[in-house]
Design an enzyme around this catalytic site. Structure first.
Site, PDB file in Angstrom:
ATOM      1  N   HIS A  70      72.539  43.313  76.474  1.00  0.00           N
ATOM      2  CA  HIS A  70      71.398  43.630  77.334  1.00  0.00           C
ATOM      3  C   HIS A  70      71.481  42.772  78.587  1.00  0.00           C
ATOM      4  O   HIS A  70      72.333  41.876  78.684  1.00  0.00           O
ATOM      5  CB  HIS A  70      70.069  43.389  76.613  1.00  0.00           C
ATOM      6  CG  HIS A  70      70.000  42.084  75.891  1.00  0.00           C
ATOM      7  ND1 HIS A  70      69.953  40.875  76.534  1.00  0.00           N
ATOM      8  CD2 HIS A  70      70.015  41.790  74.564  1.00  0.00           C
ATOM      9  CE1 HIS A  70      69.917  39.909  75.651  1.00  0.00           C
ATOM     10  NE2 HIS A  70      69.969  40.429  74.438  1.00  0.00           N
TER      11      HIS A  70
HETATM   12  P1  TYD Z   1      67.509  39.564  70.959  1.00  0.00           P
HETATM   13  O1  TYD Z   1      67.377  38.761  72.206  1.00  0.00           O
HETATM   14  O2  TYD Z   1      67.442  41.055  71.097  1.00  0.00           O
HETATM   15  O3  TYD Z   1      68.850  39.167  70.203  1.00  0.00           O
HETATM   16  P2  TYD Z   1      70.354  39.507  70.595  1.00  0.00           P
HETATM   17  O4  TYD Z   1      70.338  39.956  71.998  1.00  0.00           O
HETATM   18  O5  TYD Z   1      71.111  38.250  70.388  1.00  0.00           O
HETATM   19  O6  TYD Z   1      70.847  40.563  69.676  1.00  0.00           O
HETATM   20  O7  TYD Z   1      66.422  39.059  69.921  1.00  0.00           O
HETATM   21  C1  TYD Z   1      66.417  39.513  68.583  1.00  0.00           C
HETATM   22  C2  TYD Z   1      64.985  39.524  68.094  1.00  0.00           C
HETATM   23  O8  TYD Z   1      64.449  38.203  68.135  1.00  0.00           O
HETATM   24  C3  TYD Z   1      64.068  40.411  68.934  1.00  0.00           C
HETATM   25  O9  TYD Z   1      63.256  41.149  68.046  1.00  0.00           O
HETATM   26  C4  TYD Z   1      63.212  39.446  69.709  1.00  0.00           C
HETATM   27  C5  TYD Z   1      63.253  38.172  68.901  1.00  0.00           C
HETATM   28  N1  TYD Z   1      63.238  36.972  69.747  1.00  0.00           N
HETATM   29  C6  TYD Z   1      62.077  36.230  69.857  1.00  0.00           C
HETATM   30  O10 TYD Z   1      61.032  36.547  69.252  1.00  0.00           O
HETATM   31  N2  TYD Z   1      62.078  35.101  70.642  1.00  0.00           N
HETATM   32  C7  TYD Z   1      63.192  34.723  71.324  1.00  0.00           C
HETATM   33  O11 TYD Z   1      63.169  33.694  72.035  1.00  0.00           O
HETATM   34  C8  TYD Z   1      64.381  35.523  71.208  1.00  0.00           C
HETATM   35  C9  TYD Z   1      65.644  35.156  71.945  1.00  0.00           C
HETATM   36  C10 TYD Z   1      64.350  36.631  70.411  1.00  0.00           C
END
Ligand code: TYD
Length: 136
Positions: free
Chosen positions: A52
Site C-alpha cells: 500500500h
Molecule cells: P497494515 O498496515 O495493513 O499491515 P501490513 O501493511 O503490514 O500488511 O496493518 C494490519 C492491521 O493492523 C490493520 O487492520 C490495521 C492494524 N494496525 C493498527 O491498528 N495500528 C497500526 O499502527 C498499524 C500499523 C496497523
C-alpha cells in the site's frame, strides 16, 4: 508530485565489546517527528507485508533482527532494497507504494512513523495509487 525517493540512512553505531548500540533521534537522524512505532515479527516464510501507499505518513524501516527486502514503487518502476543490518534505516517518504518480502526466520521489522494510525491515510489499491501520483 514531488519525486522523493527512498534513502538508506546509516545510523550511529557505538561499537562495544559488550555489544553494539544504535540510536535514532527524531529530526536529527530522520527528517520527521516520531508519532508511532510498530514492528512486524513471526512472519511465516514466503509472506508479504505492506502492499500500500501512505498519503501523509513518512517512515523509517529498520531490520532490527534478521533481514527482509523492501520494494518501493514511485509509480514508475520498483526498487528493491535488502535490509540486513540494524544500523541501517530505510527512509520512505509519503506517496510511495511499498511492500516487504523475503523475510528471514525470526526477523523483526520496525517502522518509525510520522503519523498516528489512520486508515484514511492508506491507499490500498494500486490503480488508485497511480491516479494519486498523477494528481499530486
Ligand atoms: P497494515 O498496515 O495493513 O499491515 P501490513 O501493511 O503490514 O500488511 O496493518 C494490519 C492491521 O493492523 C490493520 O487492520 C490495521 C492494524 N494496525 C493498527 O491498528 N495500528 C497500526 O499502527 C498499524 C500499523 C496497523
Amino acid at each position: 508530485m514531488k519525486n522523493l525517493l527512498p534513502e538508506l540512512i546509516t545510523l550511529p553505531k557505538i561499537e562495544d565489546p559488550r555489544g553494539n548500540l544504535t540510536f535514532i533521534e527524531e529530526e536529527n537522524h530522520i527528517p520527521f517527528k516520531i508519532k508511532r512505532v510498530y514492528w512486524v515479527y513471526d512472519v511465516p516464510g514466503g509472506q508479504t507485508r505492506g502492499g500500500h501507499a501512505f498519503k501523509e505518513q513518512q517512515e523509517l524501516i529498520v531490520a532490527l533482527s534478521g533481514s527482509f527486502d523492501v520494494l518501493v514503487n514511485h509509480g514508475n518502476g520498483t526498487q528493491r532494497i535488502h535490509l540486513n543490518r540494524s544500523y541501517f534505516g530505510l527512509y520512505v517518504p509519503n506517496g510511495l507504494w511499498r511492500h516487504m518480502d523475503n523475510f528471514s526466520t525470526n526477523s523483526v521489522g520496525m517502522m518509525l512513523s510520522s503519523t498516528f494510525y489512520d486508515e484514511m491515510d492508506y491507499i490500498r489499491d494500486f490503480d488508485e495509487f497511480l491516479k494519486f501520483r498523477q494528481n499530486h
